[in-house]
Write a protein that holds these residues in place. Structure first.
Motif, PDB file in Angstrom:
ATOM      1  N   UNK A  52       0.650  -1.076   0.080  1.00 13.37           N
ATOM      2  CA  UNK A  52       0.039  -0.080  -0.013  1.00 13.37           C
ATOM      3  C   UNK A  52       0.871   1.236   0.145  1.00 13.37           C
ATOM      4  N   UNK A  53       2.064   1.195   0.466  1.00 11.30           N
ATOM      5  CA  UNK A  53       3.093   2.357   0.353  1.00 11.30           C
ATOM      6  C   UNK A  53       3.593   2.571  -0.891  1.00 11.30           C
ATOM      7  N   UNK A  54       3.807   1.750  -1.784  1.00  9.70           N
ATOM      8  CA  UNK A  54       4.070   1.992  -3.358  1.00  9.70           C
ATOM      9  C   UNK A  54       3.479   3.102  -3.745  1.00  9.70           C
ATOM     10  N   UNK A  55       4.134   3.761  -4.631  1.00  5.79           N
ATOM     11  CA  UNK A  55       3.422   4.860  -5.453  1.00  5.79           C
ATOM     12  C   UNK A  55       2.821   4.357  -6.470  1.00  5.79           C
ATOM     13  N   UNK A  56       3.230   3.043  -7.007  1.00  5.87           N
ATOM     14  CA  UNK A  56       2.256   2.542  -8.242  1.00  5.87           C
ATOM     15  C   UNK A  56       2.360   1.029  -7.788  1.00  5.87           C
ATOM     16  N   UNK A  57       1.137   0.377  -8.535  1.00  7.07           N
ATOM     17  CA  UNK A  57       1.102  -0.897  -8.274  1.00  7.07           C
ATOM     18  C   UNK A  57       1.928  -1.898  -9.161  1.00  7.07           C
ATOM     19  N   UNK A  58       2.163  -3.134  -8.958  1.00  4.81           N
ATOM     20  CA  UNK A  58       2.603  -4.069  -9.868  1.00  4.81           C
ATOM     21  C   UNK A  58       2.076  -4.388 -11.207  1.00  4.81           C
ATOM     22  N   UNK A  59       2.825  -4.755 -12.178  1.00  6.00           N
ATOM     23  CA  UNK A  59       2.055  -5.089 -13.544  1.00  6.00           C
ATOM     24  C   UNK A  59       0.863  -5.959 -13.193  1.00  6.00           C
ATOM     25  N   UNK A  60      -0.134  -5.544 -13.911  1.00  3.15           N
ATOM     26  CA  UNK A  60      -1.552  -6.107 -13.856  1.00  3.15           C
ATOM     27  C   UNK A  60      -2.447  -5.547 -12.815  1.00  3.15           C
ATOM     28  N   UNK A  61      -1.816  -4.902 -11.600  1.00  2.00           N
ATOM     29  CA  UNK A  61      -2.779  -4.196 -11.090  1.00  2.00           C
ATOM     30  C   UNK A  61      -3.550  -3.269 -11.530  1.00  2.00           C
ATOM     31  N   UNK A  62      -4.792  -2.970 -10.751  1.00  2.00           N
ATOM     32  CA  UNK A  62      -5.624  -2.174 -11.588  1.00  2.00           C
ATOM     33  C   UNK A  62      -5.287  -0.709 -11.121  1.00  2.00           C
TER      34      UNK A  62
END
Length: 468
Positions: A52-62
């Protein structure tokens, strides 16, 4: 299931009308959860990365934009279902409608839970957006005409009590969702068991409302109450009825559509951007190092706006019983226009208290507009089809839910792209909101009593015709 039939929900002699507002409040507090849905946005956009702390999600995340579709779709179907099923709601009565609303709204959580567990966004949108949105629409309008019939002497107070619950739904839904996710934890941030639990809890609360609600018998009126004459109210409170089909053809319907659209657009755009706006207008650059508004303080500001949104629904709709609906909206538009012109000045003065106070008043009138409009409709069109007419008018809400955020976000982005400092990027937006309220003022000014050629046959709505 005959218990759900309208004739089985007619109140027995001696039934207290004050038991009906809690029934309506139970349903509106439940479906008002949609205002607190944003607590799921970030977790839903990090289901794969799990961070939840990452600025962006992983590949495939909405993305957050994709997740934001759930809220927009829900509001769209709220307005659309209100308009489409308004006459059905009038025919089958509040109990069957509340039961249907509970089934749709809560099954939407179960479908969405399946979507989260299998990571299929379309299922989440189908659940919380489409099914939940239709449940929202049915649940929103189902108690309105019933309350107006129970409280012909104070319709504004009655609808204000119910619709206040919708404004306060986030105060219950947000902490409930957050607490359940924290308690369950585990895969997918505990969203799946949270959705299932919320489906069960909200179904129980909404069924409490469905079992409690009653409709008055034909011809019932409060002891000692005499309907005001049209001459005494200058025709603004009619003793005649207008069918939903005829109401759609009157200029009064479209003038009130404009009134609601302008009032909601001016409020909802700010409500959706409130957190970012206060942080940008009162940053460290404006107030000095270490004195700027933090994200935590901004969240408190949003919560304060929700309180005024909720309280305004009760306060303003009750006030309208004493001073009239038209003067109440005149106050909304005049005071709102002045405040929207002053907000940029408060920003340039770096006056945080005046800024916060100004928006609290604006949001109270935003909520008050929702709660007062059913009584306004009842005054002009009578009680025969007021629920169905209200349902169609809510299309103005759907339109405003799209236009308001687009105006605020679009002009802000354009100003910043042109090199305007973020603290000053909202001035143009505020002036546009003020102009919208001027349009609403003119539309409200033009509202007159409905012409006699639109009045329904006086026998409609009688026991004999009720079975038609």
């Amino acid at each position: 299931m005959s218990f759900l039939d309208r004739e089985h929900s007619v109140a027995p002699p001696g039934y207290s009308r004050w038991l009906v507002p809690p029934a309506a409040l139970a349903v509106h507090l439940s479906i008002g959860q949609i205002y607190g849905y944003s607590v799921f946005n970030k977790p839903l956009s990090r289901l794969i990365s799990g961070d939840l702390k990452a600025d962006t999600g992983a590949p495939g995340d909405w993305s957050l934009v994709q997740v934001g579709l759930i809220f927009s779709v829900a509001l769209f179907f709220l307005g659309a279902s209100s308009a489409l099923f308004g006459k059905w709601v009038e025919r089958v009565g509040p109990r069957r409608t509340m039961f249907t609303s509970a089934l749709l709204f809560c099954s939407g959580f179960l479908v969405a839970a399946l979507g989260v567990s299998t990571h299929q966004l379309w299922l989440v949108i189908l659940g919380n957006g489409v099914l939940g949105g239709i449940g929202l629409g049915l649940g929103y309008i189902s108690p309105v005409s019933t309350l107006i019939k129970w409280f012909p002497d104070r319709p504004g107070l009655a609808t204000g009590m119910a619709i206040m619950g919708f404004g306060g739904g986030a105060l219950l839904g947000s902490p409930l969702g957050t607490s359940l996710m924290a308690a369950y934890g585990g895969p997918n941030f505990g969203i799946v068991p949270t959705f299932i639990t919320m489906a069960v809890l909200y179904f129980a609360l909404m069924m409490f409302g469905a079992f409690l609600v009653r409709v008055p018998h034909e011809g019932w009126k409060p002891d000692g109450w005499t309907p005001p004459t049209e001459a005494a109210t200058h025709g603004m409170i009619s003793s005649h009825n207008v069918t939903v089909e005829q109401a759609f053809r009157t200029p009064q319907f479209w003038l009130l559509f404009t009134v609601l659209f302008c009032n909601v657009t001016a409020g909802i755009g700010v409500l959706g951007q409130a957190s970012v706006m206060i942080q940008e207008m009162f940053s460290d650059t404006v107030l000095g190092a270490g004195r700027g508004v933090t994200a935590t303080a901004a969240a408190g500001f949003v919560g304060l706006l929700s309180l005024f949104n909720m309280g305004g629904r009760f306060l303003w709709s009750s006030t309208s019983d004493r001073i009239g609906r038209k003067p109440t909206y005149m106050i909304f538009f005049l005071l709102g226009t002045v405040l929207y012109f002053l907000i940029p000045l408060f920003g340039r003065m770096a006056s945080l208290p005046l800024f916060v106070a100004g928006f609290c008043v604006i949001l109270s009138m935003y909520g008050g507009g929702f709660a007062t409009i059913p009584a306004y409709l009842r005054d002009l069109f009578g009680t025969l089809n007021v629920g169905a007419i209200h349902g169609r008018l809510l299309l103005a809400w759907s339109a405003a839910a799209i236009v308001g955020p687009l105006l605020v976000n679009g002009f802000r982005d354009r100003q910043i792209a042109a090199g305007v400092p973020a603290a000053q990027a909202y001035s143009t937006v505020m002036w546009i909101m003020a102009a919208l309220l001027v349009v609403g003022f003119i539309a409200n000014l033009l509202v007159r009593p409905v012409a006699a050629r639109f009045h329904a046959d006086p026998t409609m709505g009688s026991p004999a015709s009720a079975n038609d």
